[in-house]
Design a protein around this motif. Sequence first.
Motif, mmCIF file in Angstrom:
data_model
loop_
_atom_site.group_PDB
_atom_site.id
_atom_site.type_symbol
_atom_site.label_atom_id
_atom_site.label_comp_id
_atom_site.label_asym_id
_atom_site.label_seq_id
_atom_site.Cartn_x
_atom_site.Cartn_y
_atom_site.Cartn_z
ATOM 1 N N VAL A 30 -3.068 -2.830 2.513
ATOM 2 C CA VAL A 30 -2.139 -1.690 2.563
ATOM 3 C C VAL A 30 -0.714 -2.195 2.738
ATOM 4 O O VAL A 30 0.210 -1.721 2.065
ATOM 5 N N ALA A 31 -0.526 -3.182 3.623
ATOM 6 C CA ALA A 31 0.813 -3.734 3.852
ATOM 7 C C ALA A 31 1.363 -4.369 2.575
ATOM 8 O O ALA A 31 2.541 -4.190 2.244
ATOM 9 N N ARG A 32 0.513 -5.093 1.841
ATOM 10 C CA ARG A 32 0.953 -5.704 0.573
ATOM 11 C C ARG A 32 1.336 -4.634 -0.437
ATOM 12 O O ARG A 32 2.336 -4.743 -1.142
ATOM 13 N N ASP A 33 0.545 -3.574 -0.497
ATOM 14 C CA ASP A 33 0.819 -2.475 -1.422
ATOM 15 C C ASP A 33 2.155 -1.818 -1.087
ATOM 16 O O ASP A 33 2.975 -1.556 -1.967
ATOM 17 N N GLN A 34 2.375 -1.577 0.199
ATOM 18 C CA GLN A 34 3.623 -0.938 0.630
ATOM 19 C C GLN A 34 4.822 -1.851 0.382
ATOM 20 O O GLN A 34 5.877 -1.393 -0.057
ATOM 21 N N ALA A 35 4.657 -3.139 0.653
ATOM 22 C CA ALA A 35 5.747 -4.083 0.411
ATOM 23 C C ALA A 35 6.078 -4.153 -1.075
ATOM 24 O O ALA A 35 7.256 -4.172 -1.455
ATOM 25 N N GLY A 36 5.051 -4.159 -1.904
ATOM 26 C CA GLY A 36 5.269 -4.174 -3.349
ATOM 27 C C GLY A 36 5.991 -2.923 -3.826
ATOM 28 O O GLY A 36 6.888 -2.989 -4.661
ATOM 29 N N ALA A 37 5.587 -1.777 -3.273
ATOM 30 C CA ALA A 37 6.236 -0.512 -3.648
ATOM 31 C C ALA A 37 7.700 -0.516 -3.215
ATOM 32 O O ALA A 37 8.576 -0.062 -3.960
ATOM 33 N N LEU A 38 7.979 -1.046 -2.031
ATOM 34 C CA LEU A 38 9.359 -1.101 -1.545
ATOM 35 C C LEU A 38 10.201 -2.017 -2.423
ATOM 36 O O LEU A 38 11.314 -1.662 -2.816
ATOM 37 N N LEU A 39 9.676 -3.178 -2.763
ATOM 38 C CA LEU A 39 10.422 -4.096 -3.630
ATOM 39 C C LEU A 39 10.697 -3.477 -4.993
ATOM 40 O O LEU A 39 11.801 -3.585 -5.525
ATOM 41 N N HIS A 40 9.697 -2.801 -5.542
ATOM 42 C CA HIS A 40 9.873 -2.135 -6.843
ATOM 43 C C HIS A 40 10.940 -1.042 -6.737
ATOM 44 O O HIS A 40 11.791 -0.908 -7.628
ATOM 45 N N LYS A 87 17.379 7.897 -2.747
ATOM 46 C CA LYS A 87 16.612 7.400 -3.889
ATOM 47 C C LYS A 87 15.342 6.689 -3.431
ATOM 48 O O LYS A 87 14.262 6.890 -4.006
ATOM 49 N N LEU A 88 15.435 5.886 -2.371
ATOM 50 C CA LEU A 88 14.245 5.193 -1.867
ATOM 51 C C LEU A 88 13.205 6.187 -1.350
ATOM 52 O O LEU A 88 12.012 6.024 -1.594
ATOM 53 N N ARG A 89 13.672 7.216 -0.645
ATOM 54 C CA ARG A 89 12.742 8.250 -0.166
ATOM 55 C C ARG A 89 11.999 8.891 -1.331
ATOM 56 O O ARG A 89 10.800 9.085 -1.289
ATOM 57 N N GLU A 90 12.741 9.186 -2.371
ATOM 58 C CA GLU A 90 12.163 9.805 -3.561
ATOM 59 C C GLU A 90 11.145 8.875 -4.229
ATOM 60 O O GLU A 90 10.038 9.280 -4.577
ATOM 61 N N LEU A 91 11.515 7.615 -4.373
ATOM 62 C CA LEU A 91 10.654 6.650 -5.051
ATOM 63 C C LEU A 91 9.419 6.294 -4.229
ATOM 64 O O LEU A 91 8.366 5.964 -4.781
ATOM 65 N N LEU A 92 9.537 6.353 -2.906
ATOM 66 C CA LEU A 92 8.426 5.955 -2.032
ATOM 67 C C LEU A 92 7.615 7.139 -1.500
ATOM 68 O O LEU A 92 6.722 6.944 -0.686
ATOM 69 N N LYS A 93 7.918 8.312 -1.967
ATOM 70 C CA LYS A 93 7.242 9.529 -1.496
ATOM 71 C C LYS A 93 5.721 9.409 -1.568
ATOM 72 O O LYS A 93 5.014 9.796 -0.660
ATOM 73 N N GLU A 94 5.210 8.861 -2.647
ATOM 74 C CA GLU A 94 3.762 8.777 -2.830
ATOM 75 C C GLU A 94 3.103 7.743 -1.919
ATOM 76 O O GLU A 94 1.898 7.766 -1.733
ATOM 77 N N HIS A 95 3.880 6.821 -1.353
ATOM 78 C CA HIS A 95 3.311 5.785 -0.483
ATOM 79 C C HIS A 95 3.371 6.163 0.985
ATOM 80 O O HIS A 95 2.914 5.385 1.825
ATOM 81 N N ALA A 96 3.922 7.307 1.284
ATOM 82 C CA ALA A 96 4.060 7.703 2.685
ATOM 83 C C ALA A 96 2.751 8.232 3.246
ATOM 84 O O ALA A 96 1.866 8.641 2.594
#
Length: 96
Positions: A30-40, A87-96
């Motif tokens: 999960v941490a790797r997935d979240q880190a990847g989403a944040l970097l993207h 913009k980050l909130r919008e892009l990361l909405k699905e990972h919250a």
Amino acid sequence: MSLETLGYESESVVRQLTADPCSGPLAAAVARDQAGALLHALEQLPVEQREAFLLQVEGDLSVEEIAAITDSSFETTKSRLRYARTKLRELLKEHA
């Protein structure tokens, strides 16, 4: 019947059962997935917004310090940070 009789080492089983659930393989995935989403998401920000955001988050710098480093006004820097967060909130909405 003991754990050893069933082919398990009791110390290993006890360690697994008492381990912090946040440190297991699922938590790491999960941490790797979240880190990847944040970097993207960070890559999708305009350079100025990304720079200001990273200076604040990673560098623990104030808006004034970021403005001085980027040779921008206080208001411009403040706007860049606000737009970056939005913009980050919008892009990361699905990972919250």
